[in-house]
Design a protein around this motif. Structure first.
Motif, short mmCIF file in Angstrom:
data_model
loop_
_atom_site.label_atom_id
_atom_site.label_comp_id
_atom_site.label_asym_id
_atom_site.label_seq_id
_atom_site.Cartn_x
_atom_site.Cartn_y
_atom_site.Cartn_z
N MET A 163 76.25 73.53 17.89
CA MET A 163 76.54 74.91 17.51
C MET A 163 75.58 75.35 16.42
O MET A 163 75.41 74.69 15.42
CB MET A 163 77.98 74.97 17.01
N SER A 164 74.99 76.45 16.65
CA SER A 164 73.97 76.87 15.70
C SER A 164 74.48 78.02 14.84
O SER A 164 75.19 78.90 15.32
CB SER A 164 72.72 77.29 16.46
N ALA A 165 74.15 77.98 13.60
CA ALA A 165 74.62 79.01 12.69
C ALA A 165 73.70 80.23 12.76
O ALA A 165 72.49 80.08 12.74
CB ALA A 165 74.63 78.48 11.28
N LEU A 189 82.08 60.78 -3.14
CA LEU A 189 82.85 61.96 -2.73
C LEU A 189 82.84 62.10 -1.20
O LEU A 189 83.73 62.71 -0.62
CB LEU A 189 82.27 63.23 -3.37
N LEU A 190 81.80 61.57 -0.56
CA LEU A 190 81.76 61.62 0.90
C LEU A 190 82.56 60.47 1.51
O LEU A 190 82.54 60.26 2.71
CB LEU A 190 80.31 61.54 1.39
N GLY A 191 83.26 59.72 0.66
CA GLY A 191 84.17 58.71 1.17
C GLY A 191 83.56 57.34 1.36
O GLY A 191 84.09 56.53 2.12
N PHE A 192 82.45 57.04 0.67
CA PHE A 192 81.88 55.70 0.76
C PHE A 192 82.82 54.70 0.10
O PHE A 192 83.33 54.95 -0.98
CB PHE A 192 80.54 55.62 0.02
N ARG A 236 79.93 49.78 0.56
CA ARG A 236 78.95 50.66 1.18
C ARG A 236 78.12 51.38 0.12
O ARG A 236 76.90 51.50 0.25
CB ARG A 236 79.68 51.68 2.06
N LEU A 281 88.77 64.53 1.26
CA LEU A 281 87.35 64.67 1.60
C LEU A 281 86.95 66.14 1.77
O LEU A 281 85.77 66.46 1.83
CB LEU A 281 87.02 63.90 2.87
N GLN A 341 84.14 69.02 -1.78
CA GLN A 341 82.78 68.49 -1.95
C GLN A 341 82.07 69.23 -3.08
O GLN A 341 82.42 70.36 -3.39
CB GLN A 341 81.98 68.60 -0.65
N GLU A 355 75.28 61.35 7.58
CA GLU A 355 76.45 60.62 7.10
C GLU A 355 77.60 61.56 6.78
O GLU A 355 78.75 61.30 7.09
CB GLU A 355 76.04 59.95 5.81
N ALA A 356 77.23 62.67 6.13
CA ALA A 356 78.25 63.65 5.77
C ALA A 356 78.77 64.36 7.01
O ALA A 356 79.96 64.65 7.12
CB ALA A 356 77.68 64.64 4.77
N LEU A 407 81.84 63.19 8.87
CA LEU A 407 83.17 63.39 8.29
C LEU A 407 83.86 64.62 8.85
O LEU A 407 85.07 64.75 8.78
CB LEU A 407 83.07 63.54 6.77
N HIS A 411 83.11 69.70 13.58
CA HIS A 411 81.71 69.79 14.01
C HIS A 411 81.17 71.21 13.92
O HIS A 411 80.64 71.75 14.88
CB HIS A 411 81.53 69.26 15.43
N ARG A 412 81.31 71.79 12.76
CA ARG A 412 80.81 73.15 12.57
C ARG A 412 79.29 73.18 12.63
O ARG A 412 78.70 74.13 13.09
CB ARG A 412 81.25 73.67 11.21
N TRP A 413 78.68 72.12 12.11
CA TRP A 413 77.23 72.12 11.99
C TRP A 413 76.67 70.89 12.68
O TRP A 413 77.36 69.90 12.88
CB TRP A 413 76.80 72.03 10.51
N ASN A 414 75.38 70.94 13.00
CA ASN A 414 74.65 69.72 13.29
C ASN A 414 73.42 69.69 12.40
O ASN A 414 73.15 70.65 11.67
CB ASN A 414 74.31 69.60 14.77
N ARG A 418 74.08 68.97 2.50
CA ARG A 418 74.85 67.73 2.61
C ARG A 418 76.32 67.97 2.29
O ARG A 418 77.21 67.46 2.97
CB ARG A 418 74.29 66.67 1.67
N ALA A 447 79.91 67.93 5.38
CA ALA A 447 81.18 67.23 5.42
C ALA A 447 82.34 68.15 5.82
O ALA A 447 83.47 67.71 5.90
CB ALA A 447 81.46 66.59 4.07
#
Lengths: 329, 263, 263
Positions: free
Chosen positions: A1-3, A221-224, A228, C87, C90, C112-113, C116, C120-123, C157, C161
């Motif tokens: 999906m593209s923004a 914060l990203l859950g590492f 890890r 999570l 951010q 990686e983010a 989470l 799947h709003r973005w790629n 980044r 998430a």
């Protein structure tokens, strides 16, 4: 999906038009970013540090060190071909001084010293590198764990390290090797046990300062999870000082091993080993050649690794220093 | 009258095919009692211009052109002669006052060391001169402050101390590199007012390096706008801000928040 | 008012001082952030605004009060793995030179983010495009980018998430003035596009005014005033807010230092 990009109203972008979209314009006026061997590679997206290692060895000292090690590695690989005689065979008259028959003389059992020095490279070098790698790995992991988790874990690991530090290295290694019994394997274990704390100390302080840096926090914060975070975010950023320390310690490991061999706690005779040979030579003081040539071999290898370690450190230090000034114009 | 004249100043880093121009034919002049603001984005060469005047060019760079100060050519000047000028006739203050003062030395020691080096006056004379300078920059309790250490002051006061330290040798040129960027906005005004007063009272030529047009609009007399090492526009403050000639200057000013305020 | 996503209820936070004793960084702060809202949090250095950001992320433990996020309670992160329910908060940090891992490629750090975000709003490519970077940026390391570009990567980044609350802790403070409102605007637009609320912490009221729906003003650990942005800007209730607004230098080229009478 593209923004959909049109929804953004970011106003004029004065900088964008004047810079390459992918450029390093911010650093353009920086001395630290002055064009050098790495500049093109940086532009291609190759990490700077991977290129630095060969650049590091391009200093005069680094070249000398690298060349000496390369020669010794070749000698170790081709020792059977290079040796003029069987290093174990007592085939010559005893205590012959260097001469046309035996280039470096013979020892008290009538063995060719040259052959023994050359074939000893096959035991000493790989064992020394192995010892350093193992203690670097063990020490770094223990130190990193201590630095990251702190508190109780830190106390236990670091007090253990202090315990080891409290004794002179060679004496402690002697005691451990004596307790385990003579033999190369036990000598390796002894050196490992006495040398991990220096890596642990360095790793601990590096990890402690890296732990609070923003990219590590961002990862958390990203859950590492803790392992890890340590492996992915922290380890690659603290590895270079430890590597330098490791290179500098190869020489030390060879000397400690030579010391243990000298005290008959290392390689078991008749296996040729530089340290053991020096020890034999001291018993026959008038036959100076028995001790001198293995001693020279130790000297060259130790010096070579120190040269490499020095140039590695010189090359890695400015890199860490350079990241500091990048914020000013 | 001109105090400092920069003429065709270029700076290159590296040699041969890898050489890059950091400054390209930069020219402008500073008169006593005026503040010349150099504006530009990161990497525009504004800081390098200031450092070149101080003779503090980074290793591996090479400068050509001319910087004339008081009938002396500074480009190519020997290190010894430059040391006699730096800190005495040419002074500089930086963005982060906490980093530009030595944390382990008392304020008095830091302010008098270079003063005594340059003038050879006695310790007690130097201390009283330092106290005067602190009073001039309105640091509370100047004599007491001499005995204190940098960590005992707030950022705004440290910057005042840094300014006092810079003017204690009665320099002719003061280079201020982002002097208020690290300060709170309510403290910024005080430091700006101080710079303006010092400039007027001591007839200082001030070179103010900043990316903040708000600061320039407040105290600069002339503005030099730089982009990628090149001077794209220079002129008096009001004209440059209200009617910029160069598209780049215009885009910089329009990118500021609340730019509608001026229209 | 829309449904609230983040609730701060009577938050107090103390720091232990090295010599014993405590410093109260945040005192009794209660604040609500609505879904999709952009809230600006303004104050000078040391006012406790960054501590508040850390509290919301669980990086500090409040001495009193509670923080609720989307039905969950924010607990101190400690050494454990961050709970899944949290999570959705951010952060974008102040220093773009420190907030990206220098030894990992941009693409890896963003992917990686991305993993989470269940929605799947973005790629990777849509995100890089959204922050105005070429797709090739993914294969590079952070040092190849300028400060502004790095901050855009950090924003990408954080958004990857799929946060419900995006916090910017002084995200523009280390950038050039010319980039500040651009990056702030980018953050607001992308937060809106992702359906996230934005808590934008800054010392710069002029920039906050451009992007925020509401503004909260902090001084010495306390909330001084909360209100609609235009109301705060034009008729602030608190004297401190007025001081803050008056201290902002106007870019009008008139040579007026904030706080002094016009010449």
């Amino acid at each position: 999906m593209s923004a959909p990009r049109e929804t953004r109203t970011t106003g004029p972008n004065p900088l964008h038009g004047s810079q390459p979209a992918d450029g390093t314009a911010d650093g353009a006026a920086l001395p630290g970013n002055a064009p050098g061997a790495g500049a093109d590679a940086v532009a291609r997206g190759i990490p700077r540090w991977r290129l630095r290692v060969p650049t590091a060895l391009r200093t005069p000292l680094g070249i000398v060190g690298g060349a000496i090690i390369a020669v010794w590695v070749l000698i170790a690989l081709f020792a059977p071909i290079l040796c003029p005689a069987d290093p174990l065979a007592q085939a010559f008259p005893r205590l012959q001084p260097p001469g046309p028959g035996n280039l470096l003389g013979t020892d008290e059992l009538g063995r060719d010293v040259l052959s023994r020095v050359l074939s000893a490279a096959r035991t000493t070098l790989p064992v020394a590198v192995l010892v350093v790698l193992a203690s670097m790995l063990a020490g770094s992991i223990l130190g990193a764990v201590a630095g990251y988790f702190g508190k109780f874990v830190d106390e236990v690991i670091m007090r253990l390290a202090d315990l080891v530090f409290a004794f002179p290295t060679i004496i402690l290694a002697m005691v451990i090797a004596a307790a385990l019994g003579p033999g190369l394997k036990n000598a390796v274990v002894a050196i490992l046990l006495v040398s991990w704390p220096s890596y642990a100390r360095v790793a601990r302080s590096l990890v402690m300062s890296a732990r609070s840096s923003e990219y590590v926090v961002a990862g958390r914060l990203l859950g590492f999870s803790a392992p890890r975070s340590l492996a992915v975010d922290i380890a690659p950023n603290v590895a270079s000082p430890l590597l330098v320390l490791g290179t500098l310690s190869v020489g030390e490991a060879i000397l400690t091993m030579a010391g243990l061999s000298f005290l008959s706690l290392g390689a078991v005779p008749p296996t040729p080993d530089w340290g053991a040979m020096v020890s034999e030579g001291v018993a026959n003081f008038s036959a100076w050649w028995i001790a001198l040539f293995p001693g020279l071999a130790i000297l060259t290898v130790v010096m070579a690794f120190n040269f490499i370690g020095d140039s590695l450190r010189d090359a890695l230090d400015p890199r860490t220093a350079r990241t500091v000034g990048e914020q000013t114009s | 009258m001109t105090l400092l004249e920069i003429e065709g100043l270029s700076m290159t880093a590296g040699t041969g095919s890898a050489a890059r121009r950091l400054l390209d034919e930069v020219s402008f002049a500073i008169s006593p009692g005026t503040i010349t603001g150099v504006a530009g984005a990161s990497g525009s060469g504004k800081t390098m211009t200031g450092l070149s005047v101080m003779g503090l060019v980074p290793d591996g760079t090479h400068i050509t052109g001319s910087i004339r100060f008081d009938d002396r050519e500074l480009v190519g000047l020997g290190n010894r002669e430059y040391n006699g000028l730096r800190g005495a006739k040419l002074a500089m203050i930086f963005q982060d006052p906490a980093a530009s003062l030595h944390p382990m030395l008392s304020i008095g020691r830091q302010m008098t060391d270079h003063l005594r080096f340059h003038t050879g006056i006695s310790r007690s004379q130097a201390r009283s001169r330092a106290a005067e300078a602190l009073e001039r920059t309105r640091v509370p309790d100047p004599v007491g402050a001499l005995k204190k250490y940098p960590h005992q002051f707030s950022g705004g006061q440290l910057q005042r101390i840094a300014v006092a330290s810079a003017i204690v040798c009665e320099p002719r040129i003061l280079i201020a590199d982002e002097p208020t960027t690290a300060l709170d906005v309510t403290v910024q005004a005080g430091v700006l007012r101080l710079l303006r007063e010092l400039c007027d009272d001591l007839d200082l030529g001030v070179l103010l390096v900043t990316h903040d047009f708000g600061v320039l609009s407040s105290i600069a007399d002339d503005i030099v706008v730089m982009q990628n090492g090149v001077v794209v526009e220079r002129g008096p403050r009001e004209a440059t801000i209200t009617a910029p000639q160069h598209a780049y200057t215009r885009s910089l000013i329009e990118s500021l928040p609340g730019s509608e305020v001026l229209r | 008012m829309a449904e609230s996503i983040l609730q701060l209820d009577g938050i107090t936070c103390d720091y232990r001082l090295p010599g014993g004793g405590r410093f109260r960084a945040v005192e009794d702060v209660s604040l609500d952030l609505a879904r999709g809202e952009v809230l600006g949090l303004v104050g000078e250095s040391g006012c406790g605004k960054s501590t508040l950001a850390k509290l919301i992320c669980g990086l500090e433990k409040p001495a009193a009060g509670a923080i609720g996020f989307d039905g969950a309670r924010v607990e101190r992160l400690g050494l454990r793995r961050r709970p899944r329910a949290l999570l959705g908060i951010q952060m974008v940090f102040q220093n773009p030179y420190a907030s990206l891992n220098p030894r990992r490629r941009i693409g890896r750090q963003i992917e990686e983010a991305l993993a989470l975000d269940a929605a799947h709003r973005w790629n990777l490519s849509s995100l890089l495009a959204a922050v105005d970077l070429p797709p090739s940026a993914a294969d590079r390391f952070p040092h190849a980018f300028s400060g502004g570009q790095r901050q855009r990567i950090a924003i990408a980044r954080a958004l990857a998430a799929g946060p419900k609350v995006l916090i910017g802790d002084e995200p523009i403070a280390s950038l050039d003035a010319f980039l500040q409102s651009q990056i702030a605007g980018l953050m607001r637009d992308l937060a809106a596009e992702s359906g996230a609320s934005l808590l934008f912490i800054s010392h710069d009221l002029a920039v906050v005014r451009e992007i925020a729906d509401r503004v909260a003003v902090m001084q010495s650990g306390r909330l001084v005033e909360v209100g609609e942005t235009e109301q705060i800007w034009h008729s602030p209730a608190a004297a401190y807010t007025r001081t803050l607004i008056e201290a902002i230098p106007r870019v009008d080229g008139r040579g007026v230092i904030p706080g002094s009478p016009a010449p």
